[in-house]
Design an enzyme around this catalytic site. Structure first.
Site, PDB file in Angstrom:
ATOM      1  N   ARG A 107       0.877  -1.179   0.000  1.00  0.00           N
ATOM      2  CA  ARG A 107       0.000   0.000   0.000  1.00  0.00           C
ATOM      3  C   ARG A 107       0.909   1.222   0.000  1.00  0.00           C
ATOM      4  NH1 ARG A 107       2.417   1.826   3.806  1.00  0.00           N
ATOM      5  NH2 ARG A 107       0.874   3.481   3.918  1.00  0.00           N
ATOM      6  N   GLY A 108       0.282   2.421  -0.056  1.00  0.00           N
ATOM      7  CA  GLY A 108       1.076   3.645  -0.187  1.00  0.00           C
ATOM      8  C   GLY A 108       1.230   3.934  -1.681  1.00  0.00           C
ATOM      9  N   ALA A 109       0.974   5.192  -2.050  1.00  0.00           N
ATOM     10  CA  ALA A 109       0.852   5.534  -3.473  1.00  0.00           C
ATOM     11  C   ALA A 109       2.036   5.075  -4.344  1.00  0.00           C
ATOM     12  CB  ALA A 109       0.609   7.036  -3.602  1.00  0.00           C
ATOM     13  N   ARG A 124      -7.424   0.355  -6.710  1.00  0.00           N
ATOM     14  CA  ARG A 124      -7.513   1.401  -5.695  1.00  0.00           C
ATOM     15  C   ARG A 124      -7.657   2.739  -6.424  1.00  0.00           C
ATOM     16  NH1 ARG A 124      -4.212   1.133  -0.508  1.00  0.00           N
ATOM     17  NH2 ARG A 124      -6.009   2.384   0.099  1.00  0.00           N
ATOM     18  N   GLN A 131      -1.979   2.471  10.080  1.00  0.00           N
ATOM     19  CA  GLN A 131      -0.688   2.427   9.378  1.00  0.00           C
ATOM     20  C   GLN A 131       0.407   3.145  10.167  1.00  0.00           C
ATOM     21  OE1 GLN A 131      -3.607   3.103   7.927  1.00  0.00           O
ATOM     22  NE2 GLN A 131      -3.656   2.604   5.762  1.00  0.00           N
ATOM     23  N   ASP A 174      -1.525  11.034  -1.921  1.00  0.00           N
ATOM     24  CA  ASP A 174      -1.911  10.013  -2.903  1.00  0.00           C
ATOM     25  C   ASP A 174      -2.240  10.612  -4.253  1.00  0.00           C
ATOM     26  OD1 ASP A 174      -2.562   8.855  -0.112  1.00  0.00           O
ATOM     27  OD2 ASP A 174      -2.379   7.142  -1.483  1.00  0.00           O
ATOM     28  N   ASN A 183      -4.820  12.644   0.885  1.00  0.00           N
ATOM     29  CA  ASN A 183      -3.969  11.746   1.683  1.00  0.00           C
ATOM     30  C   ASN A 183      -4.874  10.997   2.657  1.00  0.00           C
ATOM     31  OD1 ASN A 183      -1.262  10.785   2.293  1.00  0.00           O
ATOM     32  ND2 ASN A 183      -1.465  11.826   4.257  1.00  0.00           N
ATOM     33  N   LYS A 184      -4.275  10.142   3.435  1.00  0.00           N
ATOM     34  CA  LYS A 184      -5.035   9.281   4.352  1.00  0.00           C
ATOM     35  C   LYS A 184      -6.034  10.077   5.188  1.00  0.00           C
ATOM     36  CE  LYS A 184      -4.936   5.760   4.539  1.00  0.00           C
ATOM     37  NZ  LYS A 184      -5.941   4.993   3.757  1.00  0.00           N
TER      38      LYS A 184
HETATM   39  O1  MRU Z   1      -4.438   3.340   2.252  1.00  0.00           O
HETATM   40  P1  MRU Z   1      -2.947   3.470   2.160  1.00  0.00           P
HETATM   41  O2  MRU Z   1      -2.226   2.837   3.305  1.00  0.00           O
HETATM   42  O3  MRU Z   1      -2.418   3.014   0.812  1.00  0.00           O
HETATM   43  O4  MRU Z   1      -2.706   5.029   2.254  1.00  0.00           O
HETATM   44  C1  MRU Z   1      -1.405   5.530   2.242  1.00  0.00           C
HETATM   45  C2  MRU Z   1      -1.332   6.987   2.421  1.00  0.00           C
HETATM   46  O5  MRU Z   1      -2.320   7.679   2.546  1.00  0.00           O
HETATM   47  C3  MRU Z   1       0.014   7.602   2.350  1.00  0.00           C
HETATM   48  O6  MRU Z   1       0.123   8.692   3.208  1.00  0.00           O
HETATM   49  C4  MRU Z   1       0.240   8.075   0.925  1.00  0.00           C
HETATM   50  O7  MRU Z   1       0.053   7.016   0.026  1.00  0.00           O
HETATM   51  C5  MRU Z   1       1.528   8.679   0.724  1.00  0.00           C
HETATM   52  S1  MRU Z   1       2.723   7.437   0.484  1.00  0.00           S
HETATM   53  C6  MRU Z   1       4.255   7.994   0.275  1.00  0.00           C
END
Ligand code: MRU
Length: 372
Positions: free
Chosen positions: A66-68, A106, A218, A259, A269-270
């Protein structure tokens, strides 16, 4: 790693962050791609292999990755692996069907689209169909190495921001971060964490407030794991604690990842990032967002109206996962049959953001809007 001289008097006991990597190909060129299963961290470090397109799809859907930026890199390898299932007859049609499937996994992180487009473009270089898998693997490797370079550069530009702040404050910096925009969300270094690691390596004394980041935690599980692995002083806080700490002057800077960032600087973002940005504005705490330019979506301007927000399953809110003894368990928090809503991201309007750090530099908000 030698601390730079002006900061050398601070004894930062760090472990080298560059030894950690979330996804890798070993040996290089073999097409054998492995990644750390993030659903089991911090309790178990399990490594899995991507052997086919479906493995990549599953890893993204189940949030083992996960994470962009990491979603993008996994998708790039997934599309290379798809080439082996598509045969030579109707290759284009089958490959595009896989691309559509990948894009649906996603919806918020635009890096996924950047990765799929990167692989679709790579197809145009292929003279003979038998070369397809090899060429797409090479291209996925290039995409991954590009993300690593971007994270390294974000670290250097971001560290300069932290050093400037340290010179002004002349005390240990308290930095708040939300979710995990770290090594585990990228390939190496991270985005929001890269400046933290780099500044600490260069001797800036700092401590990180790690938001737990409900509902999937996370922060508590992944960012805390990374900070511990890298020897960075940190404290996990409940998501609701941030504004209180800012009000008491205990946060010097907030830094998050993103993201998707629109041309006018709105940043998805999250979920919960927006609340931190509003509190930071109220208490005059600088709020920075760090991301590679693969996270910028130049096709849209108004993030609040135009960025699709992923709605995730209710049980992530009604239940919580953790370790009990040797077992990883999920326990119910709410009364039976309670309905829950689970928007996974929110959009922070550009006007609440102090500045942006990308691999091209660190700029304040008005300059970002002028460039993009
Ligand atoms: O749902 P996730 O865990 O994929 O969300 C991740 C985030 O929101 C991160 O902050 C974002 O992707 C930045 S990653 C460098």
């Amino acid at each position: 790693m030698t601390p730079q001289s002006s900061f050398a008097r601070y004894n930062v006991r760090m472990h080298d962050p560059s030894r950690l990597q979330s996804i890798w190909e070993s040996p290089e060129g073999s097409g054998k791609v492995s990644y750390i299963d993030q659903t089991l961290l911090p309790h178990k470090r399990v490594v899995r292999r991507l052997k086919c397109f479906e493995d990549a799809l599953e890893a993204i859907i189940l949030m083992r990755v996960r994470g962009a930026p990491l979603i993008g890199v996994t998708a790039a390898f997934g599309m290379a692996l798809a080439a082996q299932d598509c045969g030579s007859r109707f290759f284009d049609r089958r490959f595009k069907k896989h691309a559509r499937q990948m894009l649906q996994t996603r919806p918020t992180a635009v890096n996924l689209r950047a990765a799929v487009d990167y692989q679709l473009n790579a197809l145009t270089d292929i003279a003979r169909p038998r070369q397809t898998r090899r060429v797409l693997l090479r291209s996925a490797r290039q995409f991954m190495n590009q993300e690593i370079r971007y994270s390294e550069r974000i670290g250097r530009f971001g560290a300069a921001v932290l050093k400037r702040l340290y010179r002004k404050k002349r005390k240990k910096l308290n930095i708040l971060t939300h979710c995990n925009a770290g090594i585990l969300a990228c390939v190496k270094w991270g985005t929001a964490t890269a400046p933290i690691y780099r500044a600490a390596m260069e001797g800036v004394p700092l401590h990180v407030w790690v938001d737990e980041t409900r509902p999937r935690n996370q922060g508590a599980s992944l960012t805390a794991w990374e900070m511990k692995e890298c020897g960075i002083e940190h404290t996990v806080i409940a998501d609701n604690a941030g504004a209180h700490l800012m009000q008491r002057g205990e946060v010097d800077l907030v830094i998050t990842g993103a993201d998707r960032v629109t041309a006018n600087g709105d940043a998805a973002n999250k979920i919960g990032t927006l609340l931190k940005a509003i509190a930071a504005r109220e208490y005059k705490v600088p709020f920075w967002v760090a991301f590679p330019t693969t996270t910028i979506d130049r096709t849209i301007r108004d993030g609040v109206r135009e960025i699709p927000i992923e709605e995730r399953p209710q049980d992530e809110v009604t239940h919580i996962r953790g370790r009990s003894g040797k077992h990883i368990l999920s326990v119910q928090l709410t009364p039976d049959k309670t309905r829950a809503a689970n928007p996974a991201f929110d959009v922070t309007p550009g006007r609440l953001i102090t500045g942006y750090i990308t691999e091209q530099g660190a700029v304040d908000a008005s300059k970002f809007r002028a460039i993009h």
